[in-house]
Enzyme design. Structure first.
Site, short mmCIF file in Angstrom:
data_model
loop_
_atom_site.label_atom_id
_atom_site.label_comp_id
_atom_site.label_asym_id
_atom_site.label_seq_id
_atom_site.Cartn_x
_atom_site.Cartn_y
_atom_site.Cartn_z
N LYS A 44 9.87 4.75 -0.72
CA LYS A 44 8.76 5.50 0.33
C LYS A 44 8.79 6.06 0.69
CE LYS A 44 6.00 1.39 -0.34
NZ LYS A 44 4.38 0.60 -0.31
N LYS A 46 10.59 4.86 3.56
CA LYS A 46 10.06 4.23 4.37
C LYS A 46 11.09 2.74 5.22
CE LYS A 46 4.75 2.67 4.29
NZ LYS A 46 3.51 1.75 3.86
N1 C2G Z 1 -4.18 0.13 5.00
C1 C2G Z 1 -5.87 0.37 5.37
N2 C2G Z 1 -6.03 0.81 7.08
C2 C2G Z 1 -5.49 1.04 7.07
C3 C2G Z 1 -3.67 0.79 6.87
C4 C2G Z 1 -3.20 0.26 5.76
O1 C2G Z 1 -7.10 -0.41 4.33
N3 C2G Z 1 -5.16 1.96 8.89
C5 C2G Z 1 -4.02 -0.28 3.80
C6 C2G Z 1 -4.02 1.36 3.04
O2 C2G Z 1 -4.79 1.36 2.71
C7 C2G Z 1 -2.96 -0.15 1.97
C8 C2G Z 1 -2.65 -1.36 2.07
O3 C2G Z 1 -3.03 -1.13 4.01
O4 C2G Z 1 -4.23 -0.73 0.21
C9 C2G Z 1 -1.08 -2.01 3.38
O5 C2G Z 1 -0.87 -0.44 3.72
P1 C2G Z 1 0.78 -0.03 3.57
O6 C2G Z 1 1.55 -1.48 4.27
O7 C2G Z 1 0.57 1.16 4.09
O8 C2G Z 1 0.84 -0.22 2.04
P2 C2G Z 1 1.53 1.82 1.13
O9 C2G Z 1 2.20 1.76 1.58
O10 C2G Z 1 -0.33 2.02 1.28
O11 C2G Z 1 1.68 0.40 0.10
O12 C2G Z 1 2.70 0.65 -4.78
C10 C2G Z 1 1.70 0.32 -3.95
C11 C2G Z 1 2.20 0.62 -2.13
O13 C2G Z 1 2.80 -0.33 -1.92
C12 C2G Z 1 1.26 0.65 -1.37
#
Ligand code: C2G
Length: 128
Positions: A44, A46
């Site tokens: 990703k 990351k």
């Molecule tokens: N999230 C949120 N508000 C934010 C940051 C994150 O609602 N300000 C939500 C994201 O939309 C996600 C969850 O928190 O539903 C986890 O966010 P991340 O750890 O950044 O996950 P992500 O990189 O989006 O990975 O296969 C799907 C991926 O693994 C999702």
């Protein structure tokens, strides 16, 4: 029993993550979280501050979470949903539309992202 699933990295756990998990859990009775492995995060683009075990330990302390399993690939979601007999797939709306292809086997819900917070902001504050 309504079974919910979501996925994410959940690095530097913060209130938006808590908000997402709370709202997801409130849609049903049981919440499974596919926690991105460090290797999957690399795909990703990351690099998380906390490694998988540390992120798993933090997430396991969240009362909304009933089950945690590794997310290692983009493709595993369909198998996960069938294996865990999931009714609803939930994720933040930064992914709006990206997982509609799962709607033949479960309900797909995109929740509004919480503003003003992100792992990158926190890492910036930590000088990383
Ligand atoms: N999230 C949120 N508000 C934010 C940051 C994150 O609602 N300000 C939500 C994201 O939309 C996600 C969850 O928190 O539903 C986890 O966010 P991340 O750890 O950044 O996950 P992500 O990189 O989006 O990975 O296969 C799907 C991926 O693994 C999702």
């Amino acid at each position: 029993m309504k079974r919910i699933i979501t996925y994410g990295t959940f690095d530097t756990f913060h209130w938006a993550h808590m908000n997402l998990l709370r709202r997801a859990r409130e849609l049903g009775d049981w919440l499974a979280v596919g926690l991105s492995t460090d290797e999957f995060n690399a795909t990703k683009g990351k690099r998380s501050h906390f490694d998988y075990q540390e992120r798993r330990r933090i997430l396991s302390g969240v009362k909304y979470v009933d089950f945690i399993f590794p997310e290692s690939t983009w493709e595993q979601k369909r198998d996960d949903i069938l294996k865990y007999k999931i009714d609803v797939f939930v994720i933040g709306d930064d992914w709006q539309g990206k997982f509609d292809f799962l709607s033949d086997i479960c309900q797909v819900v995109y929740l509004p992202r919480s503003p003003d917070i992100s792992t990158s902001i926190i890492k910036g504050m930590m000088g990383r």
